[in-house]
Each structure stands twice: as C-alpha cells, then as structure tokens.
Design an enzyme around this catalytic site. Sequence first.
Site, mmCIF file in Angstrom:
data_model
loop_
_atom_site.group_PDB
_atom_site.id
_atom_site.type_symbol
_atom_site.label_atom_id
_atom_site.label_comp_id
_atom_site.label_asym_id
_atom_site.label_seq_id
_atom_site.Cartn_x
_atom_site.Cartn_y
_atom_site.Cartn_z
ATOM 1 N N HIS A 63 0.779 -1.245 0.000
ATOM 2 C CA HIS A 63 0.000 0.000 0.000
ATOM 3 C C HIS A 63 0.811 1.296 0.000
ATOM 4 O O HIS A 63 0.620 2.163 0.850
ATOM 5 C CB HIS A 63 -0.952 0.008 1.205
ATOM 6 N N ASN A 121 -7.111 -6.337 -4.759
ATOM 7 C CA ASN A 121 -8.349 -5.622 -5.081
ATOM 8 C C ASN A 121 -8.116 -4.131 -5.326
ATOM 9 O O ASN A 121 -8.949 -3.465 -5.945
ATOM 10 C CB ASN A 121 -9.404 -5.831 -3.982
ATOM 11 N N HIS A 122 -6.965 -3.604 -4.885
ATOM 12 C CA HIS A 122 -6.659 -2.187 -5.152
ATOM 13 C C HIS A 122 -5.999 -1.975 -6.515
ATOM 14 O O HIS A 122 -5.837 -0.832 -6.936
ATOM 15 C CB HIS A 122 -5.805 -1.592 -4.030
#
Length: 322
Positions: A63, A121-122
């Site tokens: 992230h 999923n990002h």
Amino acid sequence: MEDSVVDDVIKRLLGAKNGKTTKQVQLTEAEIKHLCSTAKQIFLTQPNLLELEAPIKICGDTHGQFSDLLRLFEYGGYPPAANYLFLGDYVDRGKQSVETICLLLAYKIKYKENFFLLRGNHECASINRIYGFYDECKKRYSVRVWKIFTDCFNCLPVAALIDEKILCMHGGLSPELKHLDEIRNIPRPADIPDHGLLCDLLWSDPDKDIEGWGENDRGVSYTFGADKVEEFLQTHDLDLICRAHQVVEDGYEFFANRQLVTIFSAPNYCGEFDNAGAMMSVDDSLTCSFQILKASEKKGNFGFGKNAGRRGTPPRKGGGKG
C-alpha cells in the site's frame, strides 16, 4: 525495454532511502510507460495461475509504503538474492504508491522468472480512483499516467501455486472455485467485476465465527469458514492457503488450524495502526517461517485519498480491512 533503462530506474529508486524515510523519486512519464508496457507483456506470457517453486519469500499488502518495501528487501535480500511473490495491493493509502509499484514492475522485468506479482483488489480503477492512487498520479504526473497503470494492472495474474501444495491469492476462496483450471482460464486483460470468481479471489475473507459461506462486511464477495478451507485443501491435495487483504496485528495470522495464513506487510498501516508487517519464507521442504517488520513508535502523516488523515478500524484478531 532496454536493460540499462530498467537498471537505472532500480538504482534511482533504491537510492531514495534517506535514513528512516524515503525521498520522492520522480521518474519520467516515458519511463513509467515503458515499465508498464514491458511488464504487461510479461504478465500476459505467464499464466494467470503461476506455478512456482520454493524457496520463495511471500509478502502481503504494501500500500504505497515505499520505505517499508525497501525494509522488506533489506530483511529478505534484494533480488535476485531471493525469489519473491507479492500478493497484491501495491497502491493506495500510503504516500509513495508510484515508487512502490515502479520498483516492483522494474524487478519483475529484470528477474521475470524469480520475481512475481499477483493482483490485489486495489489494482483496480474503481478502487484506486478513490483510495489515493489516482490523486497521487494526477498530482505528480497526469490522469494519463494513471490510465497507463490501469492497463498494466488489468493484466496481472491472480493466483500462484507453490510446488503444487501452497495456493496463494490476495483475498481468498470462492464458492465458484471447483477446479484450479478455472483460475487458469480467467481471461486477461480484465477489469475486476463486482461478483464471481475473479472478484472473490481478490475480495473474500476467512471468518472464524461461521461455517460455510457468509456475507462480507465489505459489501463485496463472501466470508468463508474453516470448514470451507479444510474441504478445499482436501479436494485439491493442498497443504496451505496463503493470502493477504486484512490488517493483522503481528503481520501474519493463522486460521483453520494453520491451514490458511494471512500475511500483511505494511507496518503501522496508514500511519494509524500499531500493526507489525511480515514476510513469509518458504524453504525447499515447504517449511514456513516469518520475518517481522516491527511497528515503529512514530505515526506519520499519511497519504492521499479518501482515508488520508482519518482513523480506520483498529487491527483485531481476525483482521481489519486491507
């Protein structure tokens, strides 16, 4: 893409380390375009269900926490000293998503048979449009650059099988998954739909409080009980499911009598949590061990997008949202 260009990109990105922080590295739009188009071709020549061999190191969500990605490589060895598999969610929430994904793509190009990236999923336009990556691309480059990344993300593989015994994906199981060939046959490039096999592989979560399949609090996909993990492993003669997608306090957490493990590799997630990050090493005999990135004391000001500067749900046993 010429090796010298990739080497230069890697050198500049690794050179960003500045004590405990990392400087911003402004690659050119042309360099980003080259990275994305070259990596995209490699992804499409390799299967959607990668078949890999141990020894290998497995990392969960990063992230945009670029300094922590560099810490992972310091701990595990910079490629090609070790083989790596990353389980997705490279962008959003953190403040250096561009550097994070560009270093990973550059390593993929340079060491394509030793370095592997799965889709999270990002890695999806409708999600990273909201949670920070779009804003970072627009602020530092242009919307055009964000679209170039989107085209690349749509070609990422979605699962990996290590020595025919450890199945890896970002999210989890699907009620639609009966045969591993169904993963191999998912077409690419593809956007992530809001239901079905591809969606579930990237979005589902284990839940210790249920049996069978349940509703997911995320509003997408399902939750699954320990019984579904055991049933799936027996049917397919597998030993372990390895996934990411949820913040866990210690960086890794077992489920279903150690038949599933969650790995999360972004310590102090969003600058708000006190979680550690972890990396799982799988040796030749398929023994798994964990290297931990401890949470730091200081909570920084984080990132771009919808959740910037906002507290999330604290990590719990069983995992917060990844």
